[in-house]
Design an enzyme around this catalytic site. Structure first.
Site, PDB file in Angstrom:
ATOM      1  N   VAL A 286       8.052   7.643  32.660  1.00  0.00           N
ATOM      2  CA  VAL A 286       6.706   7.472  32.754  1.00  0.00           C
ATOM      3  C   VAL A 286       6.185   8.720  32.769  1.00  0.00           C
ATOM      4  O   VAL A 286       6.380   9.518  33.778  1.00  0.00           O
ATOM      5  CB  VAL A 286       6.612   6.499  34.200  1.00  0.00           C
ATOM      6  CG1 VAL A 286       5.255   6.286  34.135  1.00  0.00           C
ATOM      7  CG2 VAL A 286       7.603   5.356  34.003  1.00  0.00           C
TER       8      VAL A 286
ATOM      9  N   LYS B 299       1.873  10.525  32.894  1.00  0.00           N
ATOM     10  CA  LYS B 299       0.443  10.216  32.521  1.00  0.00           C
ATOM     11  C   LYS B 299      -0.122  11.258  31.415  1.00  0.00           C
ATOM     12  O   LYS B 299      -1.156  11.092  31.076  1.00  0.00           O
ATOM     13  CB  LYS B 299      -0.302  10.484  33.924  1.00  0.00           C
ATOM     14  CG  LYS B 299      -0.339  12.063  34.272  1.00  0.00           C
ATOM     15  CD  LYS B 299      -1.228  12.478  35.384  1.00  0.00           C
ATOM     16  CE  LYS B 299      -1.230  13.667  36.018  1.00  0.00           C
ATOM     17  NZ  LYS B 299      -2.142  13.705  37.385  1.00  0.00           N
TER      18      LYS B 299
ATOM     19  N   HIS C 259       3.831  20.096  32.349  1.00  0.00           N
ATOM     20  CA  HIS C 259       3.306  21.448  32.528  1.00  0.00           C
ATOM     21  C   HIS C 259       4.412  22.302  32.349  1.00  0.00           C
ATOM     22  O   HIS C 259       4.238  23.495  32.407  1.00  0.00           O
ATOM     23  CB  HIS C 259       2.872  21.500  34.164  1.00  0.00           C
ATOM     24  CG  HIS C 259       2.408  22.929  34.368  1.00  0.00           C
ATOM     25  ND1 HIS C 259       1.422  23.360  34.024  1.00  0.00           N
ATOM     26  CD2 HIS C 259       3.135  23.827  35.433  1.00  0.00           C
ATOM     27  CE1 HIS C 259       1.330  24.862  34.521  1.00  0.00           C
ATOM     28  NE2 HIS C 259       2.099  24.973  35.392  1.00  0.00           N
TER      29      HIS C 259
ATOM     30  N   VAL D 168       6.075  23.164  29.816  1.00  0.00           N
ATOM     31  CA  VAL D 168       6.218  23.753  28.780  1.00  0.00           C
ATOM     32  C   VAL D 168       5.138  25.186  29.015  1.00  0.00           C
ATOM     33  O   VAL D 168       5.173  26.043  28.012  1.00  0.00           O
ATOM     34  CB  VAL D 168       5.313  23.169  27.646  1.00  0.00           C
ATOM     35  CG1 VAL D 168       6.224  21.812  27.332  1.00  0.00           C
ATOM     36  CG2 VAL D 168       3.785  22.802  28.029  1.00  0.00           C
TER      37      VAL D 168
ATOM     38  N   PHE E 266      -0.808   6.115  33.713  1.00  0.00           N
ATOM     39  CA  PHE E 266      -1.219   6.782  35.066  1.00  0.00           C
ATOM     40  C   PHE E 266      -0.678   5.981  36.092  1.00  0.00           C
ATOM     41  O   PHE E 266      -1.425   4.942  36.532  1.00  0.00           O
ATOM     42  CB  PHE E 266      -2.625   6.948  35.213  1.00  0.00           C
ATOM     43  CG  PHE E 266      -3.038   7.876  36.550  1.00  0.00           C
ATOM     44  CD1 PHE E 266      -2.676   9.014  36.568  1.00  0.00           C
ATOM     45  CD2 PHE E 266      -3.339   7.114  37.525  1.00  0.00           C
ATOM     46  CE1 PHE E 266      -3.005   9.726  37.810  1.00  0.00           C
ATOM     47  CE2 PHE E 266      -3.665   7.904  38.966  1.00  0.00           C
ATOM     48  CZ  PHE E 266      -3.392   9.031  38.909  1.00  0.00           C
TER      49      PHE E 266
ATOM     50  N   HIS F 278       0.813  33.418  42.192  1.00  0.00           N
ATOM     51  CA  HIS F 278       1.397  34.314  41.110  1.00  0.00           C
ATOM     52  C   HIS F 278       0.477  35.761  40.961  1.00  0.00           C
ATOM     53  O   HIS F 278      -0.671  35.560  41.011  1.00  0.00           O
ATOM     54  CB  HIS F 278       1.518  33.761  40.004  1.00  0.00           C
ATOM     55  CG  HIS F 278       2.419  34.369  38.710  1.00  0.00           C
ATOM     56  ND1 HIS F 278       1.953  35.742  38.400  1.00  0.00           N
ATOM     57  CD2 HIS F 278       3.653  34.107  38.404  1.00  0.00           C
ATOM     58  CE1 HIS F 278       3.190  35.908  37.510  1.00  0.00           C
ATOM     59  NE2 HIS F 278       3.988  35.222  37.412  1.00  0.00           N
TER      60      HIS F 278
ATOM     61  N   GLU G 115       5.550  37.091  34.515  1.00  0.00           N
ATOM     62  CA  GLU G 115       6.322  38.094  35.264  1.00  0.00           C
ATOM     63  C   GLU G 115       7.083  38.765  33.951  1.00  0.00           C
ATOM     64  O   GLU G 115       7.633  39.914  34.497  1.00  0.00           O
ATOM     65  CB  GLU G 115       7.074  37.674  36.398  1.00  0.00           C
ATOM     66  CG  GLU G 115       7.726  38.462  37.260  1.00  0.00           C
ATOM     67  CD  GLU G 115       7.994  37.951  38.473  1.00  0.00           C
ATOM     68  OE1 GLU G 115       9.077  38.524  38.950  1.00  0.00           O
ATOM     69  OE2 GLU G 115       7.487  37.006  39.047  1.00  0.00           O
TER      70      GLU G 115
ATOM     71  N   ARG H 232       6.964  37.871  44.626  1.00  0.00           N
ATOM     72  CA  ARG H 232       5.679  37.598  44.205  1.00  0.00           C
ATOM     73  C   ARG H 232       4.765  37.618  45.404  1.00  0.00           C
ATOM     74  O   ARG H 232       3.537  37.936  45.327  1.00  0.00           O
ATOM     75  CB  ARG H 232       5.421  36.321  43.473  1.00  0.00           C
ATOM     76  CG  ARG H 232       6.170  36.292  42.004  1.00  0.00           C
ATOM     77  CD  ARG H 232       6.385  34.771  41.516  1.00  0.00           C
ATOM     78  NE  ARG H 232       6.948  34.819  40.025  1.00  0.00           N
ATOM     79  CZ  ARG H 232       7.182  33.897  39.368  1.00  0.00           C
ATOM     80  NH1 ARG H 232       6.860  32.808  39.876  1.00  0.00           N
ATOM     81  NH2 ARG H 232       7.581  33.951  38.175  1.00  0.00           N
TER      82      ARG H 232
ATOM     83  N   ARG I 121       9.648  31.572  46.329  1.00  0.00           N
ATOM     84  CA  ARG I 121      10.757  31.480  45.298  1.00  0.00           C
ATOM     85  C   ARG I 121      10.554  32.627  44.636  1.00  0.00           C
ATOM     86  O   ARG I 121       9.638  33.259  44.038  1.00  0.00           O
ATOM     87  CB  ARG I 121      10.145  30.256  44.365  1.00  0.00           C
ATOM     88  CG  ARG I 121      11.094  30.252  43.184  1.00  0.00           C
ATOM     89  CD  ARG I 121      10.430  28.992  42.339  1.00  0.00           C
ATOM     90  NE  ARG I 121       8.986  29.069  41.623  1.00  0.00           N
ATOM     91  CZ  ARG I 121       8.945  29.946  40.603  1.00  0.00           C
ATOM     92  NH1 ARG I 121       9.815  30.449  40.208  1.00  0.00           N
ATOM     93  NH2 ARG I 121       7.695  29.790  40.112  1.00  0.00           N
TER      94      ARG I 121
END
Length: 566
Positions: free
Chosen positions: A37, A39, A46, A48, A158, A233, A246, A277, A380
Site C-alpha cells: 500500500v 499513497k 522518497h 529513490v 491514502f 543535512h 554527502e 552531519r 545517523r
C-alpha cells in the site's frame, strides 16, 4: 466500499517496504499473499532520492568493529550497541544480494564494487551507484518483485486510519482514482512509511514525507522513541532544499565561507568536511551567525566547491548533482561552487522497534526511517540509512514468515465499524469551518524552522509547543472547499496536516524534556552532553489526549561513552 484480505500488509513501498516484501515472497516461494500500500506510485517513494551510498564492510582492510564504533561514536553514544553489532554484520550480505539481483554498483578499474569516504566513517565503506544509489536499489528490488505473483499493489491509496478489529489490522484507505474508501486487512502489518521532514519548510524531503506512519502508530498506542533527534543535512541547495549528496564531500568537495576559507578547520580540524552531519551543520550555522556567510533573497548560505575535482570526476561520480544544479540554478559545478545551507533531512527517532521490526503490538512491525531500531542514536552517519532499510527489511521479512502460523486465518471484520470509518474521511468536505488549511500548514512549518531547528532552548521550545497545540485546536474548524471525491488533494493535504501536527508535537515535547546537547539535538541553554541524566532513550506514548514521557536505558556492550572529537 471494498474489503481486501492479505496474510501481510506493508504500508509504504520504499526501500524498507520492498525489501521486506521480497524477502517474504522469496522465503515462502510465493505462497503468502502480500498487500503493498502506498499513497504514491511505487517507484515514487522518497527512497529513490537517496544519493550517496550504502555502508558495508567489503574490504579486508576494514572491519565490523570499525563500522560498529564509527556508528556508535557518530550516534554520540546513544545507539544500542547490540543492534548496531547485528546491523553491521548484515550490511555486506545486502550489498552482494543486490549485486546478484542486478544492482549496477559503480566499479573500480579492476571490476570490484567501488566504495568512497563518507562523514564519520573511518574507512571508505560507502558503496554507491554513481550518485543515484537509492534509485538503483529501488529499481533492482522492484524488478525482482516482478518475478513473483502473490502480491497486490495499492498505488495511490491514502491510508487515513489504522485500527485492530477481531484480531486483524485494518487500513482505511482513500482510493484517489475513484474517490472510494476501501479497507485493506492484514493478519500482520509492516509500517514502512518513511520520515516526517515536511514539518519543516527548508527540507530535502519529498512532499509525501509527512510522518503518516508515526502518527498512526502513536494513535494505536505504540511508543515513539528519540523523536527530538532531527538530522539537518549540511548541504541543501539554495533556495529549493534539494539534497546535494554527502558524496560531493566524500569525493573531495570543500565547504567555503564568503572569505573563501575552508571553515571546517575551526570545528573539526581532523575530519574537516567529512565530520558527521550534526557537526558540519552546526558549523555552517555558526559561520552564518558570525557574518561569514553569503546572503540572497533572505537566505544565508555558504558554498560547496567541486571546481578543483575536475570535469571527469564531477561528470561521472556526481552526475545527478551536476544535472540538478544546471536545471535548477543554471550553474555548472564543474566551473562554479554550489550555494548551500543545512536542510531538515532525516529523523533518527521513530516507532520503538527492534532490528527485526517487532513493536509492542504483536503482529505489527516498523522498519526504515519510521522506526527507531536503536541503530542511529542521536545522529545517523551517512549511508547507514539505506543500509538499515535493507538489513531491517530482510530481518523483518524473515520474522513475519516465522510468525505466519501464529497470525493465520481470514478474520471477520465488523461492517458497522467500516461504515463509521468511511464517513469519518469525508466529514470535513463543505463544513462550516473558517480555518485555512494552507495557512495552518505554513504556520506549522515556520514554527518548526524557527523554534525546533539546529539550535534550541527552553523558551523557544515552549513557544513551539504552544503554537503546535494552537494549530491542533484549529484543525476541526478547517473547511475543505473541494467537494469532489476523486483525486481530492485538498482532503489528503488536510489528513497529512493532522499527522504532521501530531508528530511535531512529539518532537517539540521530547526536545523540551531532554535538557542536554547530544548529536543532532543542541540546546544553547544546556550546551554539554549529560551522560549522568540523559544517556537514555526518550519514550513518548499518547494517553488519552496527552503525551506521556518516560526513558529507556541505552544498551552498552563494548564501547563506553567518551568525548566525541573529529
Amino acid at each position: 466500499m471494498a474489503v481486501y484480505y492479505h496474510d501481510v500488509v506493508i504500508l509504504g513501498t520504499g526501500l524498507a517496504g520492498l525489501r521486506a516484501a521480497l524477502e517474504i515472497l522469496r522465503k515462502t516461494k510465493d505462497e503468502v499473499n502480500v498487500g503493498l500500500v502506498s499513497k504514491v506510485q511505487l517507484m515514487r517513494a522518497h527512497s529513490v532520492c537517496a544519493e550517496g551510498g550504502t555502508a558495508a564492510v567489503l574490504s579486508s582492510e576494514d572491519s565490523f568493529e570499525k563500522h560498529e564504533y564509527d556508528t556508535v561514536k557518530g550516534s554520540d553514544f546513544l545507539a544500542d550497541q547490540d543492534a548496531v553489532e547485528k546491523f553491521v554484520e548484515y550490511c555486506p550480505e545486502e550489498i552482494y544480494f543486490l549485486d546478484h539481483l542486478g544492482c549496477p554498483w559503480s566499479r573500480t578499474k579492476d571490476g570490484r564494487i567501488a566504495q568512497r569516504p563518507f562523514g564519520g566513517h573511518s574507512y571508505p565503506r560507502a558503496t554507491y551507484a554513481s550518485d543515484k544509489t537509492g534509485f538503483f536499489e529501488m529499481q533492482t528490488l522492484y524488478d525482482n518483485l516482478l518475478r513473483f505473483s502473490n502480491y497486490q499493489r495499492y498505488d495511490e491509496y491514502f491510508v487515513y486510519d489504522i485500527f485492530e478489529n477481531n484480531g486483524a489490522f485494518v487500513l482505511a484507505a482513500y482510493k484517489l482514482k475513484t474517490g472510494e474508501v476501501d479497507f485493506i486487512v492484514g493478519n500482520q502489518l509492516i509500517l514502512a512509511t518513511g520520515g516526517s521532514g515536511c514539518i519543516y519548510s527548508f527540507t530535502t524531503y519529498s512532499d509525501s514525507s509527512t510522518g503518516d506512519g508515526l502518527a498512526y502508530a502513536l494513535r494505536m498506542g505504540l511508543p515513539l522513541e528519540d523523536m527530538e533527534f532531527i538530522q539537518f543535512h549540511p548541504t541543501g541547495l539554495i533556495p529549493s532544499g534539494i539534497l546535494m549528496s554527502e558524496a560531493a564531500r566524500g569525493e573531495g568537495g570543500h565547504l567555503l565561507n564568503k572569505d573563501g576559507e575552508r571553515f571546517m578547520k575551526y570545528y573539526a580540524p581532523t575530519a574537516m568536511e567529512l565530520a558527521p552531519r550534526d557537526i558540519v551543520s552546526r558549523s555552517i550555522f555558526e559561520e552564518i551567525k558570525k557574518g561569514r556567510a553569503f546572503e540572497k533573497d533572505g537566505l544565508s548560505y555558504v558554498l560547496l566547491d567541486l571546481t578543483h575535482l575536475g570535469e571527469e570526476k564531477v561528470k561521472h561520480r556526481l552526475h545527478l548533482i551536476r544535472e540538478v544544479c544546471m536545471k535548477f540554478l543554471g550553474i555548472d559545478p564543474v566551473n562554479e561552487p554550489i550555494p548551500i545551507r543545512p536542510a531538515a533531512h532525516y529523523s533518527m527517532g521513530g516507532i520503538a522497534a527492534d532490528v527485526y521490526g517487532a513493536t509492542e503490538i504483536p503482529g505489527v512491525y516498523a522498519i526504515g526511517e519510521n522506526a527507531a531500531a536503536g541503530i542511529h542514536g542521536s545522529n545517523r552517519l551517512g549511508t547507514n540509512s539505506t543500509a538499515e532499510c535493507l538489513v531491517c527489511g530482510k530481518l523483518c521479512g524473515e520474522k513475519v514468515v516465522e510468525n505466519l502460523k501464529e497470525f493465520s486465518g481470514k478474520k471477520t471484520i465488523d461492517e458497522s465499524v467500516l461504515r463509521d470509518k468511511e464517513n469519518q474521511l469525508f466529514s470535513h468536505i463543505g463544513n462550516t469551518g473558517t480555518a485555512s488549511l494552507y495557512s495552518l500548514r505554513r504556520k506549522l512549518r515556520e514554527t518548526m524552522d524557527r523554534f525546533v531547528g539546529i539550535e534550541r532552548n527552553e523558551e523557544e521550545l515552549k513557544k513551539a509547543l504552544d503554537e503546535i497545540r494552537s494549530i491542533k485546536a484549529e484543525l476541526p474548524h478547517v473547511k475543505i472547499n473541494n467537494s469532489s471525491k476523486i483525486y481530492n488533494l485538498e482532503l489528503i493535504n488536510y489528513q497529512e496536516l493532522v499527522n504532521m501536527v501530531d508528530v511535531a508535537e512529539v518532537i517539540a515535547f521530547s526536545a523540551l524534556n531532554r535538557k542536554e546537547s547530544r548529536g543532532a539535538h543542541f540546546r544553547t541553554d544546556f550546551p554539554k552532553r549529560d551522560d549522568e541524566n540523559f544517556l537514555k532513550h526518550t519514550i513518548v506514548k499518547k494517553v488519552g489526549e496527552k503525551l506521556d514521557l518516560s526513558y529507556r536505558d541505552v544498551k552498552i556492550t563494548k564501547y563506553k561513552p567518551v568525548e566525541r572529537k573529529y
